[in-house]
Design a protein around this motif. Structure first.
Motif, short mmCIF file in Angstrom:
data_model
loop_
_atom_site.label_atom_id
_atom_site.label_comp_id
_atom_site.label_asym_id
_atom_site.label_seq_id
_atom_site.Cartn_x
_atom_site.Cartn_y
_atom_site.Cartn_z
N UNK A 135 -73.26 -84.02 50.19
CA UNK A 135 -72.59 -82.83 49.66
C UNK A 135 -73.04 -82.52 48.24
N UNK A 136 -73.60 -83.53 47.54
CA UNK A 136 -74.13 -83.26 46.21
C UNK A 136 -75.24 -82.20 46.26
N UNK A 137 -75.89 -82.09 47.42
CA UNK A 137 -76.99 -81.13 47.56
C UNK A 137 -76.50 -79.69 47.38
N UNK A 138 -75.23 -79.44 47.67
CA UNK A 138 -74.71 -78.09 47.48
C UNK A 138 -74.80 -77.68 46.01
N UNK A 139 -74.46 -78.61 45.12
CA UNK A 139 -74.54 -78.33 43.68
C UNK A 139 -75.99 -78.13 43.28
N UNK A 140 -76.88 -78.99 43.80
CA UNK A 140 -78.30 -78.85 43.50
C UNK A 140 -78.82 -77.48 43.94
N UNK A 141 -78.36 -77.02 45.11
CA UNK A 141 -78.81 -75.73 45.62
C UNK A 141 -78.44 -74.61 44.66
N UNK A 142 -77.17 -74.60 44.22
CA UNK A 142 -76.73 -73.51 43.36
C UNK A 142 -77.38 -73.58 41.97
N UNK A 143 -77.59 -74.79 41.49
CA UNK A 143 -78.28 -74.89 40.20
C UNK A 143 -79.71 -74.38 40.30
N UNK A 144 -80.38 -74.67 41.41
CA UNK A 144 -81.74 -74.16 41.61
C UNK A 144 -81.73 -72.64 41.71
N UNK A 145 -80.72 -72.09 42.38
CA UNK A 145 -80.63 -70.63 42.50
C UNK A 145 -80.33 -69.98 41.16
N UNK A 146 -79.44 -70.58 40.38
CA UNK A 146 -79.14 -70.03 39.05
C UNK A 146 -80.36 -70.10 38.14
N UNK A 147 -81.16 -71.16 38.29
CA UNK A 147 -82.40 -71.25 37.52
C UNK A 147 -83.37 -70.16 37.95
N UNK A 148 -83.38 -69.87 39.26
CA UNK A 148 -84.25 -68.81 39.76
C UNK A 148 -83.82 -67.45 39.21
N UNK A 149 -82.51 -67.23 39.14
CA UNK A 149 -82.00 -65.98 38.56
C UNK A 149 -82.50 -65.84 37.12
N UNK A 150 -82.39 -66.92 36.39
CA UNK A 150 -82.81 -66.89 34.98
C UNK A 150 -84.31 -66.63 34.85
N UNK A 151 -85.10 -67.33 35.67
CA UNK A 151 -86.55 -67.19 35.59
C UNK A 151 -87.00 -65.78 35.96
N UNK A 152 -86.32 -65.19 36.93
CA UNK A 152 -86.71 -63.86 37.39
C UNK A 152 -86.16 -62.74 36.52
N UNK A 153 -85.20 -63.09 35.67
CA UNK A 153 -84.56 -62.06 34.86
C UNK A 153 -83.82 -61.05 35.72
N UNK A 154 -83.09 -61.57 36.70
CA UNK A 154 -82.41 -60.69 37.65
C UNK A 154 -81.23 -59.96 37.05
N UNK A 155 -80.83 -60.30 35.82
CA UNK A 155 -79.78 -59.56 35.15
C UNK A 155 -78.49 -60.33 35.08
N UNK A 156 -77.62 -59.98 34.09
CA UNK A 156 -76.36 -60.71 33.90
C UNK A 156 -75.41 -60.54 35.08
N UNK A 157 -75.47 -59.41 35.77
CA UNK A 157 -74.57 -59.21 36.91
C UNK A 157 -74.83 -60.21 38.01
N UNK A 158 -76.10 -60.42 38.36
CA UNK A 158 -76.45 -61.38 39.40
C UNK A 158 -76.06 -62.79 38.99
N UNK A 159 -76.29 -63.13 37.72
CA UNK A 159 -75.95 -64.47 37.23
C UNK A 159 -74.44 -64.70 37.33
N UNK A 160 -73.64 -63.71 36.95
CA UNK A 160 -72.18 -63.86 36.97
C UNK A 160 -71.67 -64.00 38.39
N UNK A 161 -72.19 -63.18 39.31
CA UNK A 161 -71.74 -63.24 40.70
C UNK A 161 -72.08 -64.58 41.32
#
Length: 754
Positions: free
Chosen positions: A240-266
């Motif tokens: 179940x720790x993998x769930x946290x790893x998944x979201x952290x990887x996705x949040x890092x992807x949001x940051x790298x892509x510059x998807x915007x503050x709205x996407x990061x907050x959601x």
């Protein structure tokens, strides 16, 4: 041929001629559901080519999936070895697809009628630059069908617009299902590291994050089958720790892509909600839950967007406690909420608790004592006696592990019929509850009563008592005449006690997984009761026929019809007196009524005196009757699957097939896949038996195919494999391999035994 053509498998039609959409079905045949998925798709498929709307590609993992996908017109099958993970299967199917858009559908799910054409029409309207079409879905469980998703409003708000994610970040709240994302093929192939991973939820989120523009379709395109958690291997709780790893990887992807503050907050809010649901709802060992909470707390602090506000109310309190890493406070809050719910429940159940019987108290006391490692309890057919697979296993156990004491549960009425020296208990007695409480092994071909507690260190072995033609378990939900008020919740509670489930063939394994979804291990070892069909000698067969009163040289035909849910009592569907007269003095009919009807075989009483019709409804074991007969007549009884081991003629008498199939439900069309000739009237049956048609070349050919499919694991050593695996703890690899069907030698026929 270009590199692109080699890679995509598009070397036949040109890109211009390619279908708009490829529906890529992938995975193994989970609980036998792939066939239904492909049936729905192939009925709608319009073929490929310039006018083609969509194609179907199946990335079939393992032999069962490949068999389910085989011989379907217009379907491209990509065979993959057993054990291939979903990510690899999706990639293999997607690379073979020729469509300009891809819809990935897991093999357990289905696509509603008309959905592929609707999707194909929608993507045809989309301008260049749109990479993803987000669609709606419904969910189905064993209890409820077609439950709506929470995504409809989100998709409806976007309407027909196509937008970058920065302008529509709320799409990240849509359920993370890759099957609810239709992907432009070039886009999918351009992002293998984000979209080609095994983690479907990651790929579903990543598709939105890396897309240039996203469109929506407020239309049901997928019916997701949610399997019972108890039927799916869960792996170690630490996963179940993998769930946290998944979201952290996705949040890092949001940051790298510059998807915007709205996407990061959601996405941040989605992560917190998912983590808190794990802590609150999932059954995890406390050290794992505590560590999960700590890791989630670190992620919550590390990724919290600047100025982010939590919601009000209890949910806001939970999130603040998570950010503070206040695990003890959180559990105290959770415990207080649960305590309030328990108090309400206690008031309702108090009367029941006060009324506990002395017997129940004794049983609970026995459960506190250590398990007896050398005690095994057997029962069969609702405590009828020593019979079926449990009997064969008990006999093998006596040879291989005589130190394990065997006790049979037998109803009081059947005790006089027990073999001499059989240790037994009668249901409801004090010793009955004692042995059930303390036995290491509990073996049954049906279920034990609800009151029987599954101890963690006890082993429940479910042997079943036939190969299913008719619908079983949860598959009876849509057939009320068959279910007759069956409590499916209680059924699943009983199924959840199984540790092992014995299977005679791959068909049964898949149907049991679907009808009884739980965590048990399937023992694909064969039915122990069928071992005798390979071990019986000519002398054994002569002795059985002598006990039954069958004179040497006479043809014996076993007639064994099944139970019908729409009949209250058994009435022979054949005019047995007329049939006996037509067949002549050289033929004996052995007539066996289904055990559901008990002794209700009075229509046979007047025929016994002739000696040409023998009522064997009460004769046990039924395997003796099969060995004594030259041929079998049955309708829809599972005896046909067992009898096929003998490689003797089988005739199906199906005067009411359509009624039976409609009221009981069936897993396959017996009329098309019968083990021999099918007669729809008594005259047809009589003509078959009067001529040599009952054992002609066509009958032999049909029986051969039937044996290959349904006698897959029965080779005379099933009981040995079960005993060594379950009672002696040997590994699967150490057991004797199953002998191929064509290399087996069944027991001699009565003609050979003379």
């Amino acid at each position: 041929m270009s590199t692109e053509e080699e890679r995509t498998g598009m070397h036949g039609p040109s890109t211009a001629a390619a279908p708009r959409l490829s529906v890529v079905v992938y995975g193994r045949d989970v609980q036998g559901r792939l066939g239904a998925c492909l049936d729905a798709l192939t009925a709608q498929a319009s073929g490929t080519g310039e006018s083609g709307t969509f194609e179907v590609v199946v990335a079939a993992v393992g032999p069962a999936a490949q068999e389910a996908a085989a011989d379907r017109p217009g379907v491209t099958v990509v065979p993959l070895p057993e054990g291939t993970d979903d990510g690899v299967a999706r990639r293999a199917g997607g690379e073979r697809a020729a469509g300009r858009w891809l819809h990935f559908v897991h093999s357990k799910d289905t696509v509603p009628t008309g959905a592929p054409r609707t999707v194909a029409d929608r993507v045809a309207e989309l301008p260049d630059g749109v990479d993803v079409l987000v669609v709606d879905h419904v969910r189905s469980t064993w209890r409820h069908q077609g439950m709506p998703s929470p995504d409809g409003r989100t998709l409806a708000r976007q309407g027909r617009r196509d937008l970058p994610l920065a302008d529509s970040p709320g799409l990240l709240k849509a359920t993370p299902l890759l099957g609810a994302r239709i992907l432009r093929a070039e886009f999918w192939r351009a992002h293998p590291s984000e979209l080609g991973v095994a983690d479907e939820e990651f790929a579903a989120y990543a598709a939105l994050l890396v897309a240039e523009r996203i469109a929506a379709l407020d239309h049901i395109v997928l019916n997701v089958t949610e399997l019972r958690a108890q039927s799916v291997p869960s792996g170690p709780p630490e996963r179940r720790y993998e769930l946290i790893d998944r979201y952290e990887a996705l949040l890092a992807l949001v940051t790298d892509l510059g998807a915007g503050p709205g996407a990061l907050a959601v996405l941040y809010d989605v992560m917190l909600g998912a983590c808190l649901r794990v802590v609150a709802r999932e059954q995890l060992p406390d050290p794992v839950r505590r560590e999960f909470f700590h890791r989630a707390a670190r992620a919550a602090v590390a990724w919290r967007p600047e100025g982010h506000q939590h919601p009000g109310g209890l949910e806001g309190v939970r999130r603040r406690l998570l950010e503070e890493d206040a695990y003890t406070k959180y559990r105290t809050l959770q415990s207080a909420n649960r305590q309030r719910r328990r108090l309400r429940t206690a008031l309702v159940s108090r009367k029941h608790q006060v009324g506990l019987k002395v017997r129940d108290l004794r049983y609970r006391k026995e459960l506190e004592r250590p398990v007896d490692e050398d005690l095994a309890v057997f029962t069969a057919y609702w405590d009828r006696g020593v019979a079926c697979n449990p009997a064969a296993i008990a006999a093998e156990l006596a040879e291989r592990a005589p130190h394990i004491h065997r006790v049979w549960v037998v109803s009081a009425a059947n005790v006089p019929l027990l073999p001499p020296g059989t240790d037994h208990v009668v249901p409801g007695t004090r010793r009955y509850w004692e042995v059930l409480a303390r036995a290491k092994y509990l073996v049954n071909n049906v279920n034990f009563p609800n009151a029987v507690v599954k101890r963690p260190d006890a082993v429940h072995l479910q042997t079943h008592h036939g190969t299913p033609l008719k619908r079983m378990g949860l598959d009876q939900i849509d057939y009320p005449a068959a279910a007759k008020g069956l409590n499916f919740h209680s059924l699943l509670e009983r199924v959840d006690k199984w540790d092992y489930s014995v299977s005679a063939n791959g068909h049964s394994t898949r149907m049991w997984e679907r009808a009884y979804p739980s965590h048990y291990t399937s023992l694909d070892h064969g039915y122990p009761r069928n071992d005798v069909y390979y071990r019986a000698t000519a002398a054994d067969i002569r002795a059985i026929r002598e006990r039954l009163g069958i004179a040497p040289g006479k043809r014996a035909v076993l007639y064994a019809p099944t139970h019908r849910d729409y009949e209250a009592a058994w009435t022979p569907r054949l005019d047995l007196a007329t049939l006996a007269d037509r067949l002549g003095e050289d033929t004996v009919l052995l007539v066996r009524g289904h055990y559901f009807y008990g002794g209700a075989t009075s229509p046979l009483a007047g025929l016994r005196k002739s000696g040409r019709v023998i009522d064997v409804s009460s004769y046990d074991p039924v395997e003796d009757l099969a060995l004594a007969s030259d041929a079998l007549i049955t309708d829809y009884s599972s005896i046909m699957f067992d009898y096929a081991n003998l490689d003797r003629p089988i005739v199906i008498y199906a005067d009411d097939w359509e009624t039976y199939a409609k009221t009981r439900g069936v897993y396959f069309d017996l009329m098309a896949e019968a083990p021999g000739h099918v007669a729809r009237t008594q005259d047809e049956l009589t003509e078959l038996l009067l001529s040599d048609a009952w054992r002609d070349e066509a009958s032999t050919k049909a029986r051969k195919a039937f044996r290959r499919r349904f006698c897959e694991y029965d080779d005379g050593r099933a009981a040995e494999r079960v005993v060594r695996r379950v009672f002696l703890g040997e590994s699967e690899e150490s057991l004797p391999p199953v002998t191929p069907v064509d290399e087996r030698t069944p027991a001699p026929t009565p003609e050979e035994a003379v």
